[in-house]
Design a protein around this motif. Structure first.
Motif, PDB file in Angstrom:
ATOM      1  N   ALA A 141      21.617  49.556  23.120  1.00 31.13           N
ATOM      2  CA  ALA A 141      21.176  48.327  23.783  1.00 31.13           C
ATOM      3  C   ALA A 141      20.007  47.676  23.052  1.00 31.13           C
ATOM      4  CB  ALA A 141      20.766  48.627  25.224  1.00 31.13           C
ATOM      5  N   ARG A 142      19.489  48.387  22.039  1.00 34.09           N
ATOM      6  CA  ARG A 142      18.315  47.948  21.298  1.00 34.09           C
ATOM      7  C   ARG A 142      17.134  47.666  22.238  1.00 34.09           C
ATOM      8  NH1 ARG A 142      22.453  47.180  17.897  1.00 34.09           N
ATOM      9  NH2 ARG A 142      22.040  47.232  15.665  1.00 34.09           N
ATOM     10  N   VAL A 143      16.857  48.653  23.075  1.00 37.59           N
ATOM     11  CA  VAL A 143      15.805  48.549  24.078  1.00 37.59           C
ATOM     12  C   VAL A 143      14.876  49.750  23.961  1.00 37.59           C
ATOM     13  CG1 VAL A 143      15.337  48.659  26.565  1.00 37.59           C
ATOM     14  CG2 VAL A 143      17.078  47.097  25.699  1.00 37.59           C
ATOM     15  N   ALA A 144      13.571  49.493  24.076  1.00 38.86           N
ATOM     16  CA  ALA A 144      12.544  50.527  24.066  1.00 38.86           C
ATOM     17  C   ALA A 144      11.906  50.615  25.447  1.00 38.86           C
ATOM     18  CB  ALA A 144      11.480  50.203  23.015  1.00 38.86           C
ATOM     19  N   CYS A 145      11.737  51.827  25.947  1.00 32.42           N
ATOM     20  CA  CYS A 145      11.130  52.048  27.261  1.00 32.42           C
ATOM     21  C   CYS A 145       9.931  52.975  27.105  1.00 32.42           C
ATOM     22  CB  CYS A 145      12.145  52.680  28.217  1.00 32.42           C
ATOM     23  SG  CYS A 145      13.685  51.760  28.413  1.00 32.42           S
ATOM     24  N   THR A 146       8.835  52.635  27.795  1.00 33.58           N
ATOM     25  CA  THR A 146       7.599  53.385  27.643  1.00 33.58           C
ATOM     26  C   THR A 146       6.925  53.586  28.998  1.00 33.58           C
ATOM     27  OG1 THR A 146       7.292  52.219  25.530  1.00 33.58           O
ATOM     28  CG2 THR A 146       5.419  53.470  26.358  1.00 33.58           C
ATOM     29  N   PRO A 147       6.394  54.784  29.266  1.00 32.46           N
ATOM     30  CA  PRO A 147       5.599  54.958  30.484  1.00 32.46           C
ATOM     31  C   PRO A 147       4.442  53.964  30.500  1.00 32.46           C
ATOM     32  CG  PRO A 147       6.027  57.074  29.431  1.00 32.46           C
ATOM     33  CD  PRO A 147       6.462  56.020  28.466  1.00 32.46           C
ATOM     34  N   TYR A 148       4.265  53.287  31.636  1.00 29.69           N
ATOM     35  CA  TYR A 148       3.236  52.246  31.694  1.00 29.69           C
ATOM     36  C   TYR A 148       2.749  52.087  33.125  1.00 29.69           C
ATOM     37  CZ  TYR A 148       0.982  47.663  31.191  1.00 29.69           C
ATOM     38  OH  TYR A 148       0.080  46.630  31.196  1.00 29.69           O
ATOM     39  N   GLN A 149       1.499  52.448  33.353  1.00 28.06           N
ATOM     40  CA  GLN A 149       0.838  52.253  34.644  1.00 28.06           C
ATOM     41  C   GLN A 149       1.669  52.769  35.814  1.00 28.06           C
ATOM     42  OE1 GLN A 149      -0.538  48.163  34.895  1.00 28.06           O
ATOM     43  NE2 GLN A 149      -1.863  48.375  33.112  1.00 28.06           N
ATOM     44  N   GLY A 150       2.195  53.976  35.665  1.00 29.20           N
ATOM     45  CA  GLY A 150       2.960  54.606  36.725  1.00 29.20           C
ATOM     46  C   GLY A 150       4.411  54.183  36.800  1.00 29.20           C
ATOM     47  N   GLY A 151       4.808  53.219  35.994  1.00 29.24           N
ATOM     48  CA  GLY A 151       6.190  52.758  35.973  1.00 29.24           C
ATOM     49  C   GLY A 151       6.752  52.859  34.573  1.00 29.24           C
ATOM     50  N   LEU A 152       7.638  51.938  34.252  1.00 29.69           N
ATOM     51  CA  LEU A 152       8.310  51.928  32.966  1.00 29.69           C
ATOM     52  C   LEU A 152       8.264  50.521  32.391  1.00 29.69           C
ATOM     53  CD1 LEU A 152      10.088  53.897  31.189  1.00 29.69           C
ATOM     54  CD2 LEU A 152      12.065  52.726  32.207  1.00 29.69           C
ATOM     55  N   ARG A 153       7.702  50.392  31.204  1.00 30.25           N
ATOM     56  CA  ARG A 153       7.790  49.112  30.499  1.00 30.25           C
ATOM     57  C   ARG A 153       9.091  49.103  29.707  1.00 30.25           C
ATOM     58  NH1 ARG A 153       2.927  46.390  27.233  1.00 30.25           N
ATOM     59  NH2 ARG A 153       2.595  45.520  29.306  1.00 30.25           N
ATOM     60  N   VAL A 154       9.871  48.068  29.901  1.00 33.04           N
ATOM     61  CA  VAL A 154      11.167  47.922  29.239  1.00 33.04           C
ATOM     62  C   VAL A 154      11.056  46.733  28.285  1.00 33.04           C
ATOM     63  CG1 VAL A 154      13.638  47.552  29.585  1.00 33.04           C
ATOM     64  CG2 VAL A 154      12.314  48.829  31.289  1.00 33.04           C
ATOM     65  N   ALA A 155      11.332  46.964  27.004  1.00 34.64           N
ATOM     66  CA  ALA A 155      11.143  45.922  25.992  1.00 34.64           C
ATOM     67  C   ALA A 155      12.374  45.820  25.113  1.00 34.64           C
ATOM     68  CB  ALA A 155       9.908  46.234  25.137  1.00 34.64           C
ATOM     69  N   GLY A 156      12.762  44.588  24.804  1.00 35.66           N
ATOM     70  CA  GLY A 156      13.919  44.403  23.941  1.00 35.66           C
ATOM     71  C   GLY A 156      14.073  42.964  23.490  1.00 35.66           C
ATOM     72  N   THR A 157      15.173  42.714  22.792  1.00 33.67           N
ATOM     73  CA  THR A 157      15.569  41.395  22.279  1.00 33.67           C
ATOM     74  C   THR A 157      14.827  41.034  20.989  1.00 33.67           C
ATOM     75  OG1 THR A 157      16.269  40.472  24.400  1.00 33.67           O
ATOM     76  CG2 THR A 157      15.598  38.908  22.751  1.00 33.67           C
ATOM     77  N   MET A 158      15.565  40.432  20.083  1.00 36.60           N
ATOM     78  CA  MET A 158      15.009  39.779  18.907  1.00 36.60           C
ATOM     79  C   MET A 158      15.535  38.352  18.944  1.00 36.60           C
ATOM     80  SD  MET A 158      13.164  39.861  16.104  1.00 36.60           S
ATOM     81  CE  MET A 158      12.902  41.580  15.696  1.00 36.60           C
ATOM     82  N   GLU A 159      14.670  37.435  19.364  1.00 41.14           N
ATOM     83  CA  GLU A 159      15.074  36.052  19.602  1.00 41.14           C
ATOM     84  C   GLU A 159      14.366  35.145  18.596  1.00 41.14           C
ATOM     85  OE1 GLU A 159      15.118  33.175  23.496  1.00 41.14           O
ATOM     86  OE2 GLU A 159      13.200  34.051  22.913  1.00 41.14           O
ATOM     87  N   PHE A 160      15.138  34.497  17.745  1.00 43.56           N
ATOM     88  CA  PHE A 160      14.552  33.619  16.739  1.00 43.56           C
ATOM     89  C   PHE A 160      14.399  32.211  17.305  1.00 43.56           C
ATOM     90  CE2 PHE A 160      16.026  37.037  13.959  1.00 43.56           C
ATOM     91  CZ  PHE A 160      14.895  37.209  13.172  1.00 43.56           C
ATOM     92  N   ARG A 161      13.263  31.988  17.959  1.00 44.95           N
ATOM     93  CA  ARG A 161      12.931  30.676  18.498  1.00 44.95           C
ATOM     94  C   ARG A 161      11.481  30.361  18.157  1.00 44.95           C
ATOM     95  NH1 ARG A 161      14.122  30.027  24.680  1.00 44.95           N
ATOM     96  NH2 ARG A 161      13.697  27.858  24.148  1.00 44.95           N
ATOM     97  N   ASP A 162      11.089  29.134  18.436  1.00 42.27           N
ATOM     98  CA  ASP A 162       9.702  28.728  18.231  1.00 42.27           C
ATOM     99  C   ASP A 162       8.769  29.682  18.982  1.00 42.27           C
ATOM    100  OD1 ASP A 162       7.192  27.097  19.208  1.00 42.27           O
ATOM    101  OD2 ASP A 162       7.964  26.033  17.457  1.00 42.27           O
ATOM    102  N   PRO A 163       7.656  30.099  18.362  1.00 37.48           N
ATOM    103  CA  PRO A 163       6.781  31.062  19.045  1.00 37.48           C
ATOM    104  C   PRO A 163       6.197  30.550  20.346  1.00 37.48           C
ATOM    105  CG  PRO A 163       5.729  30.187  17.054  1.00 37.48           C
ATOM    106  CD  PRO A 163       7.166  29.775  17.011  1.00 37.48           C
ATOM    107  N   ASP A 164       6.106  29.236  20.495  1.00 29.24           N
ATOM    108  CA  ASP A 164       5.527  28.668  21.712  1.00 29.24           C
ATOM    109  C   ASP A 164       6.574  28.244  22.741  1.00 29.24           C
ATOM    110  OD1 ASP A 164       2.713  28.769  21.054  1.00 29.24           O
ATOM    111  OD2 ASP A 164       3.133  27.251  19.541  1.00 29.24           O
ATOM    112  N   ALA A 165       7.845  28.509  22.480  1.00 32.16           N
ATOM    113  CA  ALA A 165       8.892  28.140  23.426  1.00 32.16           C
ATOM    114  C   ALA A 165       8.711  28.922  24.727  1.00 32.16           C
ATOM    115  CB  ALA A 165      10.269  28.418  22.828  1.00 32.16           C
TER     116      ALA A 165
END
Length: 419
Positions: free
Chosen positions: A302-326
């Motif tokens: 799924a190309r997703v990274a999960c990390t323990p974070y403040q008692g829960g789970l931080r879920v991070a993913g996607t590589m989106e080529f768009r304007d940085p301020d979009a």
């Protein structure tokens, strides 16, 4: 004192543009070498890619993006709006020029060159964190393996082959294949569809936003000032370097460091930096979990990274080529959830918080831009892609050495911004 000289000939003052992990690390290590520092950022500390990323300090997974398989995957992704790689079909000639140059570097020789370039950074990345935390940065990192989980043994062995390819290029990675039972012990959240895994040892993770804010406090405690304005120009003359806002007074110093992440080309191109940098935007959010999370979990399918974070789970993913301020695109968040929901049990997806998007600075050849530009006294540090957090402190240490000694460290030769 702007324009003054130290007895050793190095600069007495510096202005660092960018208050992310790379810029603040450079500021800290410049202070360590006796340089007076001012930090400037348009919106504040950790406002770019430094806050919401997965928080991995993982030299064992610093795998360049430009491997040949990415070309095939990218073409398939363009017709799948839910794919982890998202390339909007827009009439942006600069984006398509970037993608063509990136595609030209999706060859094993270019990939191997990027791996070898990263070796000295990876070897010292964890030590650089230890130096910061031992000398006033009030934060901590957590030692933990990263567990990659897969739906089949064949998929797991594809990562093993990639890790062996890293070893062949000079970066050995301590790892072990996991049975279904071993995987369940390490990842209690693993659903029935996850049946195989790979444990990558010797890695760490951190609360990235918390760490960068602690680093900022340490830099200020050492005498730095952090100012907030958008820099529109970096001007050098015989008296030094001045970074200027659109209106009002700028900041002058002997040298300037541009560490603005995905916005790097705005200022760096004026100093002769021609390697393109685009925003590969990543998304994250935090969810409550009903089972313990012992350490980071990587879901490569799924190309997703999960990390323990403040008692829960931080879920991070996607590589989106768009304007940085979009603006944030909710469809990308939904796509992450759709891809991961079948893989993990005990996650309360609908209670997610801290939904975030941040622009990771990606180069066309998989190598960061670190060092002197054509403008005397102006340096750049950026383009680390997905590995800015892991490599930020060591980048700052090596660049501070170059700035204060006038000699390019051997570790930075492959990252020359004028290549």
């Amino acid at each position: 004192m702007v324009g003054g000289e130290r007895l050793d000939g190095g600069p007495r003052s510096a202005v660092v543009v960018g208050a992310g992990v790379v810029g603040l690390s450079t500021a800290w290590f410049l202070q360590e070498r006796g340089v007076e520092v001012t930090v400037v950022d348009r919106t504040g500390v950790a406002a770019g890619a430094s806050w919401g990323n997965a928080g991995w300090i993982a030299p064992g997974l610093t795998i360049p993006l430009n491997e040949p398989a990415v070309l095939r995957y990218g073409l398939r992704s363009m017709v799948n709006p839910a794919a982890p790689l998202h390339i909007p079909l827009t009439a942006d000639p600069k984006l398509w020029s970037f993608l063509l140059r990136f595609a030209a570097n999706c060859r094993w020789p270019s990939w191997t060159r990027a791996v070898k370039a990263n070796l000295p950074l990876n070897e010292e990345s964890i030590e650089a964190y230890d130096v910061l935390m031992a000398n006033g940065v009030d934060a901590s990192t957590v030692d933990a393996p990263i567990t990659a989980a897969f739906t089949s043994t064949a998929q797991a062995r594809s990562l093993v082959r990639e890790l062996r390819r890293l070893t062949a290029a000079g970066q050995p990675v301590d790892h072990a294949e996991l049975s279904t039972t071993d995987l369940r012990a390490l990842v209690p959240l693993a659903g029935p569809s996850l049946t195989a895994g790979v444990r990558i040892n010797g890695q760490r993770f951190v609360d990235p936003g918390g760490f960068v804010h602690a680093l900022a406090r340490a830099v200020v405690a050492r005498g730095a000032t952090i100012r907030s304005f958008e820099v529109v120009d970096v001007h050098a003359d015989n008296a030094g370097v001045t970074v200027r806002p659109a209106d009002g007074n700028g900041v002058s110093a002997d040298v300037a460091v541009v560490a603005t992440g995905a916005w790097l080309p705005v200022l760096a191109a004026r100093s002769g930096v021609r390697t393109p940098v685009r925003a590969g935007r990543g998304y994250s959010f935090t969810v409550p979990v009903q089972k313990p999370v012992h350490g980071p979990v990587y879901l490569p399918e799924a190309r997703v990274a999960c990390t323990p974070y403040q008692g829960g789970l931080r879920v991070a993913g996607t590589m989106e080529f768009r304007d940085p301020d979009a603006p944030l695109d909710q469809a990308r968040v939904d796509a992450i959830i759709t891809s991961v929901r079948p893989l993990l049990d005990g996650v309360r997806w609908e209670e997610r918080t801290d939904v975030w998007v941040g622009p990771r600075p990606v180069t066309t050849d998989g190598r960061a831009l670190i060092g002197a530009t054509r403008t005397p006294g102006v340096y750049v540090a950026g383009g680390h892609g997905m590995w800015g957090l892991a490599q930020g402190p060591i980048t700052g240490r090596l660049l501070a050495e170059q700035i204060t000694t006038g000699k390019q460290p051997a570790a930075l030769r492959e990252f020359d911004p004028l290549r």
